[in-house]
Scaffold this motif. Structure first.
Motif: not given
Length: 947
Positions: A390-406
């Motif tokens: 993800y590139q915002g103000a910096n460059r971010y390594s999004i690693k093992n990002f987890f999201m759930q929806q129910h």
């Protein structure tokens, strides 16, 4: 007992007697089978769908006669009557045009796309099957007026009508009614955690403002992704896809992508489905080493050899910089050796990330119909994990990002009640800029490094270093850097890998780079349509409620002392009425929204659709609506030092919540005696109440560099707290069929913005008031009475802050689009569209403000293909062109070059399988979506889909 058995036998016999078996097939006008056709018994929820050969079987607990309806995307529906048991029928569907297709999003009710009151773009299962893009999400880029900003291989941001970076907070993405945005980041991470391609029924996209029905974030566009109904789409399907990404800086890299979907209706009352998909590949490499000004984000001349203060765009750690006054350090008279801004040696991005792109998605749903009619209870769980950039103000390594929806939803044809929770965990994600900064500090502190640099430079420039020619600044700087870099961890070495792992596991940005995020949101929706009760007009009412629970443990938000909670809600009503023998359709809606930290907003919308002919081949529309956008969670509660600036949200209770780390000032030794503090901390209040505008501070700096510092150039920032942004949107359009076989869709819009949410960079002196009221008499040390803020400016003792506010400038945008589709060369499909988008903004009225319009002025897209070139063989070619445009963001500003791209695919169908061979950007014309992102090359793929 005998009586009981007799009754049971009678019931069984009655059940058997009532059961009717139907079989048949569905074909088009050329007698070709149509797979995936929905077959539904009229007046009930009973149904099935055709297999790959267009055949179906259906058992119904109902005696003939009754009717069944066959419908499929791209065809006109057909109804046949069943008159006997075991009847075998053949249903012929007439091919329709895109304008015959049904959409739900524009008015929250089914209507033909030609009668929609606003612009709607649509992608369906048939279009996905024929898409030349590697995935259905990539195929969205071929829609009229749609931009796909490629942040990484697995994260692509959808944008319409401008005003977006990769963090597109003005665009909403709903998946089966659930907002797919990250609760903390406030925007969707593309399809990283979205929907499996096998389960996609339709994708509908509204390019303009939609706040009147969908609330705050539907400000500049909204996309609806709907999955397949397990009653209508049963069975098992699977796909396997592999191929190669190819670019000059990353080389050739293999990717794999596979998934399955299973759905089964156990009865008229219960159906379940499950889907899973997995993708793994290699990211596009970011290797732009252009020298950038750390304070302004603008490209400047020089490289590491010629500029000792070099700040490479995709090199991190070189943001740590200071000004070394070699005269003061050596005790020499002023002007002897001068001074220079020096930055530490950084690390390239590809040394700080493993560039492993991955997406894992799972979806489970249960549909229960207790009365075997349209009343349905749905439980849906979606879980995703992935790696991306993800590139915002910096460059971010999004690693093992987890999201759930129910989600739990209760609905029938007239109402729905829906509630869901979204929860995320940042996993092992980290900021690459702070990774490099703190790896550097692991092997040598900043103070030691700059001290050694100064010592080496003075030794080399004076001839004190044997073998180094004196008097040459370039040679002296090179020697000084080599000396200071002694002991540096080389990329790939065990010491480097150990430091990298240690830093990225540390959530304290003073020593590490990991960011922590356990943010949640709770959301509820309700809608009721009174059309079955009221004949005068179709009336709908509804509302929503949302609560955010921000939990980053102080690594993103100012929540170091516990989670931050805030909420927002909205209510709406829509009235739709047809006049003039159904030739004129009026739609009017109004919505009221209130967020905890802001005043409420009303969002009205009115539209007219006029269809003068009986067949409704010609449809004219006009609409006016207002939209608004609440400041995001980050706009309000962020508190984050990103290196080149400190980001502070402007919620009133956030200003005192944020304080900086201790800052060491650079003023000459001895000034402590005059009351100046060597170490200070700043707060959010300092940023909003004691700061200079960036433009005035730069102007003052230029005057000082010219030898005539002019304090009168300095202006106080006076930044107001952020408030909701508003837009008034006007749109006209036409959809229709000309000459019986040419479909035309044309639209034009004008948007006028008020209180445009703006990121403002201000300069806070580390000591002194910006009104220059506090003065220190420096006469005892050879100076003069000087305002403390000017002493700070002269010594580099100031801190850039990025604040969230609103621009007072008049900002407007306008544009138009046209698409023409027809059959050519007999029966080949051809379409072409053109989009024009223009920003109207007087930069002189607000020189510190960047609109982030970030879209080309001109775009042209074309498609050519045939689903059945010959038996079981089809192909498609897509072409896209756009002109060059300016990209603005907090990471970097720069021009994005014009590009012309071709995507191609050929497919072959055999039995229940479809094989596809394709390539995106087949000619390999490499390009960047924005300054600082990976270089995008070609992507070749082959896929196998089994239904």
């Amino acid at each position: 007992m005998r009586a009981y058995l007799s009754i049971l036998a009678m019931l069984v016999c009655a059940g058997l007697f009532a059961q009717t078996n139907i079989s048949g097939k569905v074909v088009d006008g050329s007698n070709m089978p149509i797979p995936g056709v929905n077959i539904v018994v009229e007046g009930s929820a009973t149904g099935t769908s055709t297999d790959f050969d267009g055949k179906f079987k259906l058992s119904v607990n109902q005696q003939p006669p009754f009717k069944i309806t066959a419908s499929s995307i791209g065809f006109e529906s057909a109804t046949v009557e069943i008159t006997k048991n075991n009847e075998d029928v053949t249903i012929v569907l007439k091919e329709g045009t895109e304008l015959d297709e049904i959409v739900l999003s524009a008015s929250r009710t089914p209507e033909r796309i030609r009668e929609s009151p606003v612009t709607v773009e649509r992608l369906d299962a048939r279009a996905i099957k024929n898409a030349s893009a590697p995935s259905y999400y990539d195929a969205l880029e071929n829609l009229k007026g749609v931009d796909i900003n490629t942040n990484s291989l697995t994260f692509k941001s959808v944008n319409t009508r401008g005003f977006a970076t990769f963090a597109n907070t003005r665009f909403m993405q709903l998946v089966d009614g659930m907002d797919n945005s990250s609760p903390a980041l406030n925007f969707a991470l593309g399809n990283l955690l979205g929907m499996s391609e096998l389960d996609v029924a339709t994708v509908e996209l509204l390019p303009g403002a939609s706040s009147a029905l969908y609330g705050a974030n539907a400000f500049n566009g909204i996309m609806f992704m709907r999955s397949k109904d397990p009653y209508q789409h049963q069975g098992i399907s699977a796909y396997a896809k592999t191929g190669m990404t190819s670019s000059s800086n990353a080389g050739d890299n293999i990717f794999v992508d596979f998934g399955f979907r299973a759905a089964h209706a156990f009865s008229d009352k219960l159906a379940v489905k499950a889907s899973f998909s997995f993708l793994n590949g290699t990211e596009w490499f970011a290797t732009d080493y252009t020298n950038y000004n750390a304070a302004t984000g603008d490209a400047i001349a020089g490289d590491r050899t010629s500029d000792p203060n070099y700040n490479g765009l995709n090199i991190y750690g070189d943001e740590v910089s200071t000004t070394l006054n070699f005269d003061a350090l050596s005790g020499a008279p002023a002007g002897t050796f001068g001074s220079a801004a020096i930055s530490r040696t950084g690390y390239e991005e590809r040394d700080l990330m493993d560039y492993d792109a991955q997406s894992v998605k799972a979806d489970l749903a249960m549909h229960y119909k207790p009365f075997a009619d349209d009343f349905t209870i749905i439980w849906n769980s979606k879980i995703g994990r992935g790696n991306t950039i993800y590139q915002g103000a910096n460059r971010y390594s999004i690693k093992n990002f987890f999201m759930q929806q129910h989600k739990l939803e209760i609905r029938n044809n007239n109402f729905f009640i829906r509630g869901y929770v979204t929860a995320e965990k940042a996993g092992d994600s980290y900021d690459t800029r702070f990774t490099a900064i703190n790896i550097n500090r692991r092997w040598k502190s900043d103070q030691q490094w700059f001290t050694e640099y100064a010592t080496g430079y003075l030794g080399a420039i004076t001839g004190a270093i044997p073998g180094v020619a004196p008097g040459n600044p370039a040679v002296a700087h090179a020697f000084a850097r080599g000396l200071a870099d002694t002991g540096r961890f080389e990329p790939g070495s065990p010491q480097f890998r150990s430091a990298l792992n240690s830093v990225t596991a540390d959530g304290d940005l003073l020593t590490g780079s990991k960011f922590i995020d356990n943010t949640k949101l709770y959301h509820a929706d309700v809608n009721y349509n009174f059309s079955h009760l009221i004949d005068v007009a179709d009336i709908q009412i509804g509302g929503s409620f949302r609560e955010y629970v921000l939990d980053s443990q102080g690594t993103i938000f100012t929540d170091v002392d516990g989670p931050i909670r805030y909420d927002e809600y909205g209510v709406y009503m829509q009235v739709q009425k047809k006049f003039m023998e159904d030739k004129m359709k009026f739609t009017g809606s109004i919505r009221y929204d209130k967020a905890q930290n802001f005043d409420g907003n009303f969002s009205p919308r009115v539209s007219l659709v006029y269809s003068p002919d009986e067949a409704k081949k010609h449809n004219f529309r006009a609409s006016f609506q207002t939209g608004f956008r609440n400041p995001t969670t980050q706009d309000q509660y962020i508190g984050l030092d990103v290196g080149n600036a400190i980001l502070v949200g402007s919620a009133p209770d956030n200003l005192d919540r944020y304080t900086t780390r201790p800052i060491t000032n650079n003023f000459p030794a001895g000034l402590e005696a005059f009351g100046l503090d060597r170490t200070v901390t700043l707060s959010g209040n300092d940023a909003y109440n004691n700061s200079f505008t960036l433009a005035s501070f730069q102007a003052f700096g230029a005057s000082a560099a010219a030898g005539a510092p002019n304090p009168a150039l300095l202006q106080r920032a006076n930044v107001e707290f952020v408030k909701p942004e508003q837009v008034a949107a006007f749109e006209v359009g036409y959809r229709g069929i000309m000459f019986d076989d040419i479909s035309v869709d044309v639209s034009a819009y004008y948007n006028s913005y008020k209180d445009f949410i703006a990121n403002r960079t201000v300069i806070v002196p580390n000591y002194g008031n910006v009104d220059l009221s506090d003065i220190t008499d420096l006469t005892p040390v050879g100076g003069a009475p000087t305002p403390n803020a000017l002493i700070a400016a002269a010594n580099g003792d100031f801190t850039p802050f990025q604040l969230y506010s609103n621009s007072n400038a008049d900002i407007n945008s306008y544009g138009a689009a046209i698409e023409v589709g027809t059959k050519v060369f007999g029966d080949f499909d051809f379409s072409i569209n053109y989009t024009y988008a223009k920003l109207d903004f007087d930069r002189a009225s607000d020189p510190d403000f960047e609109t982030n319009f970030n879209t080309p002025e001109h775009k042209v897209k074309a498609s050519f293909g045939k689903t059945d070139l010959f038996d079981n063989f089809g192909f498609n070619v897509n072409w896209r062109w756009n002109d060059a445009f300016l990209w603005e963001s907090t990471f970097a500003d720069g021009m994005v070059t014009a590009r012309s791209l071709f995507d191609v695919q050929v497919n072959y169908r055999h039995g229940k399988s479809t094989f596809k061979l394709g390539a995106a950007n087949v000619l390999g014309h490499e390009y960047l979506s924005a300054p600082g992102v990976g270089t995008i090359g070609a992507q070749y793929f082959v896929s196998w889909v089994i239904n």
